[in-house]
Scaffold this active site. Structure first.
Site, short mmCIF file in Angstrom:
data_model
loop_
_atom_site.label_atom_id
_atom_site.label_comp_id
_atom_site.label_asym_id
_atom_site.label_seq_id
_atom_site.Cartn_x
_atom_site.Cartn_y
_atom_site.Cartn_z
N GLU A 133 33.26 -9.69 -41.11
CA GLU A 133 32.68 -11.02 -40.85
C GLU A 133 31.36 -11.19 -41.57
OE1 GLU A 133 30.17 -14.00 -38.65
OE2 GLU A 133 29.81 -11.87 -39.04
N GLU A 134 30.57 -10.13 -41.64
CA GLU A 134 29.24 -10.24 -42.22
C GLU A 134 29.25 -10.54 -43.71
OE1 GLU A 134 26.73 -10.58 -40.56
OE2 GLU A 134 26.81 -9.47 -38.69
N ASP B 60 24.95 -7.33 -33.01
CA ASP B 60 25.73 -8.29 -33.79
C ASP B 60 26.79 -7.49 -34.55
OD1 ASP B 60 26.68 -10.37 -35.32
OD2 ASP B 60 24.90 -10.53 -36.59
N HIS C 245 33.44 -9.49 -33.94
CA HIS C 245 33.64 -8.76 -35.19
C HIS C 245 33.09 -7.34 -35.11
CE1 HIS C 245 29.48 -9.19 -36.86
NE2 HIS C 245 29.49 -10.38 -36.29
N ASP D 168 32.19 -5.31 -37.86
CA ASP D 168 31.27 -4.84 -38.89
C ASP D 168 29.84 -5.24 -38.59
OD1 ASP D 168 31.93 -7.57 -39.41
OD2 ASP D 168 31.11 -7.37 -41.44
#
Length: 402
Positions: free
Chosen positions: A173-174, A140, A77, A79
């Site tokens: 995603e976050e 991440d 992802h 974001d």
């Protein structure tokens, strides 16, 4: 380009997602980053690389040999979380880390210490990318993106025998929306891995069942001087609601397979208050019980204070992918065998959160989660060892080999 060089380039993009914006992607910078990734893929010779109208990046590398292995997807992802600033990231490399405290910021006296993060000592002698202590780093999940891109470069340049590889980079995603508009049919693979985990060796196939709970409390504001038996203070009523929930079932008191409820936002006045919770549990039965308990508390307080005083809306977010994957554990066992052949100890722990893969597994793409190498995600003390990213690229080479 080396994987860490890609990573340093990617973290220069501020891709913090915005839960308050219903658009997809929720921030324009994610679309800008998506365009940069497509440009890079095209330059590598991945000719079908594209970004769709929702900001999702898709690409594929066709198989180059006779193989019965099905197409395999790799997903990460774009974001980053809003729990720490994601703009103006100032990464630096701590070469041959000595196992001691790392001074991130002399001016602000910010220190990354193995006393606080014991796993840091595992990387003694390695080269570690850190922040200046004022922002997150973005491993991440930009470490996952960098690793997939390095794999794509290797495949395009060296052309080793490989199955069809399908690539996707998702927005948002976050904030739990990374799979909302994923093109399952257009992706081209029915099995995949997300690269969204931690240290080398992680291979995860179970996660929380998740829901959000939005509570609106309607009060009645009366001048405090004449409020006796008349005022209904919405703020205090919201506090009363929270006091009736199990006090020990909060994140601060739980670990492993233990579920929780978490109050993450509260605002309002005497007239109107809102409280926002998340509800989590690995067990579907206990998950449903937690949601039902919320409803019972709301019903009890409405009986006490009058119908309509408490409005509760519970929305499921995602479910435990183990329910889907437990009949397809070869996806996990194959990776474990490859890891062991590389001298990596496989690690499988329940994810105390979710990934795009948890929802995609219910949408038709079986999708366990792999390590990406980062640590201390969502915070100012995030870091990623360069050697971990290199190891994961080597792991990917073996996974996609025909």
């Amino acid at each position: 380009m080396k994987t860490y060089e890609r990573f340093l380039k990617y973290v220069s993009f501020d891709t913090t997602s915005d839960e308050k914006n219903p658009q997809c992607p929720s921030t324009e910078n994610q679309r800008i980053f998506a365009g940069e990734l497509v440009k890079e893929l095209l330059e590598l010779g991945v000719s079908d690389a594209r970004v769709d109208e929702h900001g999702y990046v898709y690409a594929s590398i066709p198989q180059n040999c006779d193989t019965d292995l099905p197409p395999l997807g790799l997903i990460a992802h774009m974001d980053t979380a809003d729990s720490a600033p994601g703009a103006n990231i100032k990464p630096r490399i701590v070469e041959k880390y000595d196992g001691k405290d790392i001074l991130l910021n002399a001016e602000k006296n910010i220190v990354l210490s193995p006393n606080d993060y014991p796993d840091l000592k595992e990387y003694t002698g390695q080269d570690i990318i850190v922040t200046d202590g004022t922002t997150l780093l973005g491993s991440d999940d930009k470490a996952g993106i960098a690793e997939i891109m390095s794999l794509a470069e290797f495949i395009q340049k060296e052309n080793p025998p490989h199955r069809t590889i399908c690539i996707a980079f998702t927005p948002d995603e976050e904030i739990g929306r990374g799979a909302d508009l994923f093109d399952v049919e257009g992706f081209g693979a029915k099995i995949a891995y997300t690269l969204d985990g931690g240290k080398p060796g992680e291979i995860e196939y179970e996660n929380f069942n998740a829901a959000s709970a939005d509570l609106t409390v309607h009060g009645l504001s009366i001048h405090p001087g004449s409020a006796k038996d008349k005022m209904k203070n919405a703020l205090l009523l919201g506090i009363e609601f929270n006091s009736l929930l199990p006090a020990r079932e909060i994140p601060e008191n739980t670990e492993g397979y233990e579920g929780f409820h978490h109050l993450n936002h509260m605002e309002g006045s005497e007239e109107l208050a809102t409280l926002r919770y998340i509800i989590r549990d690995h067990s579907r039965e206990k998950f449903e019980q937690k949601k039902e308990f919320f409803r019972r508390v709301a019903d009890f307080l409405n009986a006490k204070y009058g119908d309509g005083t408490f409005e509760l809306k519970i929305t499921d977010s995602y479910y435990n992918m183990r329910e889907v994957l437990e009949d397809h554990m070869e996806l996990v066992e194959n990776v474990r065998r490859i890891m062991e052949s590389m001298g990596i100890t496989p690690i499988s722990v329940p994810i105390r959160g979710g990934t795009d893969g948890s929802r995609l597994s219910y949408m038709g793409i079986l999708c366990p989660n792999l390590c990406a190498g980062g640590a201390n995600a969502h915070g100012r003390f995030e870091y990623v060892p360069i050697q971990s990213m290199d190891t994961i690229v080597e792991l990917l080479k073996k996974i996609v080999a025909a």
